[in-house]
Enzyme design. Structure first.
Site, PDB file in Angstrom:
ATOM      1  N   LYS A 107      46.596 -13.201 -16.247  1.00  0.00           N
ATOM      2  CA  LYS A 107      46.571 -12.690 -17.616  1.00  0.00           C
ATOM      3  C   LYS A 107      46.048 -11.259 -17.675  1.00  0.00           C
ATOM      4  O   LYS A 107      46.611 -10.398 -18.368  1.00  0.00           O
ATOM      5  CB  LYS A 107      45.706 -13.602 -18.489  1.00  0.00           C
ATOM      6  N   GLN A 151      38.788 -19.754 -21.449  1.00  0.00           N
ATOM      7  CA  GLN A 151      39.665 -20.416 -20.483  1.00  0.00           C
ATOM      8  C   GLN A 151      39.316 -21.895 -20.370  1.00  0.00           C
ATOM      9  O   GLN A 151      38.169 -22.258 -20.112  1.00  0.00           O
ATOM     10  CB  GLN A 151      39.554 -19.740 -19.106  1.00  0.00           C
ATOM     11  N   ASP A 174      45.011 -17.952 -28.600  1.00  0.00           N
ATOM     12  CA  ASP A 174      45.478 -19.210 -28.016  1.00  0.00           C
ATOM     13  C   ASP A 174      46.072 -20.136 -29.070  1.00  0.00           C
ATOM     14  O   ASP A 174      46.822 -21.050 -28.744  1.00  0.00           O
ATOM     15  CB  ASP A 174      44.328 -19.936 -27.316  1.00  0.00           C
TER      16      ASP A 174
END
Length: 347
Positions: A107, A151, A174
């Site tokens: 990412k 994460q 997200d």
């Protein structure tokens, strides 16, 4: 088979977390049915159970991801020239999981390639929940940060739902915050962000001109990362959707009636050709490491679908790796850009 299926309840995995908005439009205008972000890359005769070719179409995500990244980079350059600012993404990594570290590296590298500024905080495995909340809160109040990723998965002593709730909905790239998930589920409401892997799935289907309206779709898995929101997105495209999970009886009988099958359960090769209707379209969102003594790394990456079997039956299928994954990463870039544009009032 049913006993094997019930193993789903004990399996988990960390999947790429990224999102996409329709092509640089306002993230507040999610239509109930949108068009692909660019010219479709296959002939229009390819549709769910409508394959006329003699071999299955391989739905690679690499050209789609490349196109989205190029357009994101161009838009970031335009924004920098106009307002003198760049999008910013903050990543919080807790613990020492190798797969999580690898995903974060991918990412951050993608952000660097398109001009998104990044910050990363790495916390120890035994980090307290209060410490993690403090880090998230600091990013919430930082005006140069437009997207925040915690994460997943987190260590077991940390409450994921509590942490997710602390991420500002306006920076929840997200798409996991209850406000965004709830608005996605309610017809007529628009989330600020949509979970990334599902948006990548829909983009792949649209780019390859797979017909969704009126088709029977089965989503295997109901995680917030992928399965649940994929079901919701398919419904927005007027598919008739069934969601399978660890308590579903005779799942293979249900999938055999599906025009579109999407799997994200984290069990290698659980979906064989006997689960699939001839001519079905398959999106394999699973990412699993399988021991392979012939590989230099000692393992290989495979999906939930037995690719060698499925390709003989279906009309189109995504490979693993190289299918959904690259598009997922590009979705994160797009969502972060959308957040920055909203913050700076840039159109």
């Amino acid at each position: 088979m049913v006993g094997f299926w019930h193993r789903l309840g004990t399996k988990g995995k960390a999947l790429y977390s990224a999102t996409l908005s329709p092509p640089f439009s306002s993230p507040l205008t999610l239509p109930h049915n949108w068009v692909p972000t660019q010219t479709p890359i296959v002939p229009s005769h390819l549709g769910a159970t409508g394959q006329t070719q003699s071999a299955a179409e391989i739905m690679s995500g690499k050209p789609i991801a490349k196109d989205i990244k190029l357009r994101v980079a161009a838009e970031i350059s335009r924004m920098k020239a106009a307002v003198g600012r760049l999008p910013g993404l903050a990543v919080v990594l807790v613990g020492y999981r190798e797969d999580s570290r690898a995903y974060v590296h991918i990412k951050l590298k993608a952000c660097d390639e398109v001009g998104i500024e990044t910050s990363i905080v790495q916390l120890p495995q035994d980090c307290t929940q209060d410490r993690l909340i403090d880090v998230v809160s600091s990013f919430n109040s930082n005006p140069t940060v437009h997207g925040i990723i915690v994460q997943l998965p987190l260590p077991q002593h940390l409450d994921e739902e509590t942490i997710i709730n602390f991420v500002s909905p306006e920076k929840d790239v997200d798409g996991f915050h209850p406000l965004n998930m709830g608005n996605l589920a309610l017809r007529g409401r628009e989330p600020l962000f949509i979970p990334c892997a599902p948006k990548a799935c829909i983009e792949l289907l649209l780019r390859y001109r797979v017909e969704i309206i009126g088709k029977n779709a089965v989503v295997i898995g109901r995680s917030k990362i992928a399965g649940l929101s994929t079901s919701l997105l398919l419904q927005r495209h007027h598919a008739t959707v069934s969601t399978l999970h660890s308590f579903t009886n005779n799942p293979e009988q249900i999938t055999r009636r599906a025009d579109i099958v999407v799997s994200d359960v984290g069990i290698p090769n659980i979906v064989g050709c006997d689960w699939l209707m001839p001519g079905a379209v398959v999106v394999d969102m699973g990412t699993n490491s399988v021991k392979d003594p012939n590989s230099p790394r000692g393992f290989r990456t495979t999906g939930d679908v037995c690719y060698e079997e499925a390709i003989k039956v279906v009309s189109a299928i995504t490979p693993v790796p190289g299918g959904v994954g690259p598009v997922v990463i590009s979705m994160l870039l797009s969502n972060t850009l959308d957040s920055a544009k909203r913050a700076y009032g840039f159109t």
